[in-house]
Design a protein around this motif. Sequence first.
Motif, PDB file in Angstrom:
ATOM      1  N   GLU A   9      43.671  29.648 121.954  1.00 35.74           N
ATOM      2  CA  GLU A   9      42.459  30.365 121.595  1.00 35.74           C
ATOM      3  C   GLU A   9      42.586  30.900 120.175  1.00 35.74           C
ATOM      4  O   GLU A   9      43.690  31.097 119.673  1.00 35.74           O
ATOM      5  N   LEU A  10      41.437  31.071 119.534  1.00 35.35           N
ATOM      6  CA  LEU A  10      41.382  31.642 118.194  1.00 35.35           C
ATOM      7  C   LEU A  10      40.442  32.834 118.213  1.00 35.35           C
ATOM      8  O   LEU A  10      39.386  32.782 118.837  1.00 35.35           O
ATOM      9  N   SER A  11      40.841  33.874 117.499  1.00 35.58           N
ATOM     10  CA  SER A  11      39.962  35.029 117.370  1.00 35.58           C
ATOM     11  C   SER A  11      38.898  34.719 116.317  1.00 35.58           C
ATOM     12  O   SER A  11      39.000  33.743 115.571  1.00 35.58           O
ATOM     13  N   TYR A  12      37.888  35.566 116.264  1.00 34.19           N
ATOM     14  CA  TYR A  12      36.868  35.389 115.240  1.00 34.19           C
ATOM     15  C   TYR A  12      37.496  35.469 113.848  1.00 34.19           C
ATOM     16  O   TYR A  12      37.113  34.724 112.941  1.00 34.19           O
ATOM     17  N   ARG A  13      38.466  36.361 113.667  1.00 35.02           N
ATOM     18  CA  ARG A  13      39.139  36.483 112.372  1.00 35.02           C
ATOM     19  C   ARG A  13      39.834  35.172 112.004  1.00 35.02           C
ATOM     20  O   ARG A  13      39.663  34.649 110.907  1.00 35.02           O
ATOM     21  N   GLU A  14      40.627  34.642 112.934  1.00 34.67           N
ATOM     22  CA  GLU A  14      41.370  33.408 112.663  1.00 34.67           C
ATOM     23  C   GLU A  14      40.426  32.244 112.388  1.00 34.67           C
ATOM     24  O   GLU A  14      40.645  31.468 111.451  1.00 34.67           O
ATOM     25  N   LEU A  15      39.400  32.116 113.195  1.00 34.74           N
ATOM     26  CA  LEU A  15      38.456  31.015 113.008  1.00 34.74           C
ATOM     27  C   LEU A  15      37.713  31.156 111.688  1.00 34.74           C
ATOM     28  O   LEU A  15      37.524  30.172 110.967  1.00 34.74           O
ATOM     29  N   ASN A  16      37.336  32.369 111.336  1.00 33.52           N
ATOM     30  CA  ASN A  16      36.646  32.604 110.083  1.00 33.52           C
ATOM     31  C   ASN A  16      37.552  32.276 108.887  1.00 33.52           C
ATOM     32  O   ASN A  16      37.106  31.651 107.917  1.00 33.52           O
ATOM     33  N   GLU A  17      38.816  32.660 108.963  1.00 33.68           N
ATOM     34  CA  GLU A  17      39.762  32.349 107.889  1.00 33.68           C
ATOM     35  C   GLU A  17      39.932  30.843 107.739  1.00 33.68           C
ATOM     36  O   GLU A  17      39.953  30.320 106.615  1.00 33.68           O
ATOM     37  N   ARG A  18      40.038  30.138 108.840  1.00 28.36           N
ATOM     38  CA  ARG A  18      40.176  28.676 108.778  1.00 28.36           C
ATOM     39  C   ARG A  18      38.913  28.022 108.224  1.00 28.36           C
ATOM     40  O   ARG A  18      38.985  27.089 107.430  1.00 28.36           O
ATOM     41  N   ALA A  19      37.764  28.527 108.634  1.00 29.45           N
ATOM     42  CA  ALA A  19      36.497  27.987 108.135  1.00 29.45           C
ATOM     43  C   ALA A  19      36.365  28.226 106.636  1.00 29.45           C
ATOM     44  O   ALA A  19      35.911  27.345 105.890  1.00 29.45           O
ATOM     45  N   ASP A  20      36.776  29.404 106.171  1.00 28.68           N
ATOM     46  CA  ASP A  20      36.730  29.701 104.737  1.00 28.68           C
ATOM     47  C   ASP A  20      37.660  28.788 103.946  1.00 28.68           C
ATOM     48  O   ASP A  20      37.288  28.298 102.874  1.00 28.68           O
ATOM     49  N   ARG A  21      38.861  28.553 104.477  1.00 26.62           N
ATOM     50  CA  ARG A  21      39.796  27.643 103.789  1.00 26.62           C
ATOM     51  C   ARG A  21      39.227  26.231 103.721  1.00 26.62           C
ATOM     52  O   ARG A  21      39.318  25.563 102.683  1.00 26.62           O
ATOM     53  N   LEU A  22      38.631  25.776 104.810  1.00 29.64           N
ATOM     54  CA  LEU A  22      38.037  24.440 104.821  1.00 29.64           C
ATOM     55  C   LEU A  22      36.884  24.361 103.828  1.00 29.64           C
ATOM     56  O   LEU A  22      36.764  23.386 103.089  1.00 29.64           O
ATOM     57  N   ALA A  23      36.057  25.383 103.777  1.00 30.12           N
ATOM     58  CA  ALA A  23      34.920  25.398 102.844  1.00 30.12           C
ATOM     59  C   ALA A  23      35.408  25.344 101.400  1.00 30.12           C
ATOM     60  O   ALA A  23      34.871  24.588 100.583  1.00 30.12           O
ATOM     61  N   CYS A  24      36.441  26.111 101.076  1.00 28.88           N
ATOM     62  CA  CYS A  24      37.002  26.096  99.714  1.00 28.88           C
ATOM     63  C   CYS A  24      37.554  24.719  99.374  1.00 28.88           C
ATOM     64  O   CYS A  24      37.359  24.205  98.265  1.00 28.88           O
ATOM     65  N   HIS A  25      38.254  24.123 100.326  1.00 31.92           N
ATOM     66  CA  HIS A  25      38.809  22.786 100.099  1.00 31.92           C
ATOM     67  C   HIS A  25      37.700  21.765  99.856  1.00 31.92           C
ATOM     68  O   HIS A  25      37.769  20.971  98.919  1.00 31.92           O
ATOM     69  N   LEU A  26      36.676  21.797 100.683  1.00 35.14           N
ATOM     70  CA  LEU A  26      35.569  20.854 100.525  1.00 35.14           C
ATOM     71  C   LEU A  26      34.840  21.060  99.209  1.00 35.14           C
ATOM     72  O   LEU A  26      34.470  20.086  98.539  1.00 35.14           O
ATOM     73  N   GLN A  27      34.685  22.314  98.800  1.00 35.29           N
ATOM     74  CA  GLN A  27      34.028  22.592  97.511  1.00 35.29           C
ATOM     75  C   GLN A  27      34.871  22.082  96.352  1.00 35.29           C
ATOM     76  O   GLN A  27      34.332  21.604  95.354  1.00 35.29           O
ATOM     77  N   SER A  28      36.201  22.166  96.494  1.00 33.95           N
ATOM     78  CA  SER A  28      37.078  21.694  95.419  1.00 33.95           C
ATOM     79  C   SER A  28      37.003  20.171  95.254  1.00 33.95           C
ATOM     80  O   SER A  28      37.296  19.650  94.188  1.00 33.95           O
TER      81      SER A  28
END
Length: 71
Positions: free
Chosen positions: A50-69
């Motif tokens: 399971e992932l908490s909202y914090r963990e999932l949000n952090e992973r989503a932010d990292r993925l978004a930054c990677h995709l933007q790069s």
Amino acid sequence: MKYIEGKDNIYPYLSGPTIKYDINKTIDAIFEEQAILTPDNTAVQCMDRELSYRELNERADRLACHLQSLG
């Protein structure tokens, strides 16, 4: 989780509480708000993980930054 059998596949069918939300907000904005309100609550669960909202949000932010790069 309940399952509905299809012709060739079994489709997961999620049933849970319905909530009202602001239709002018994007799904990511709604998720961010939830992550701020309840960061340690479980956001997703699969099998024994399971992932908490914090963990999932952090992973989503990292993925978004990677995709933007990538442009």
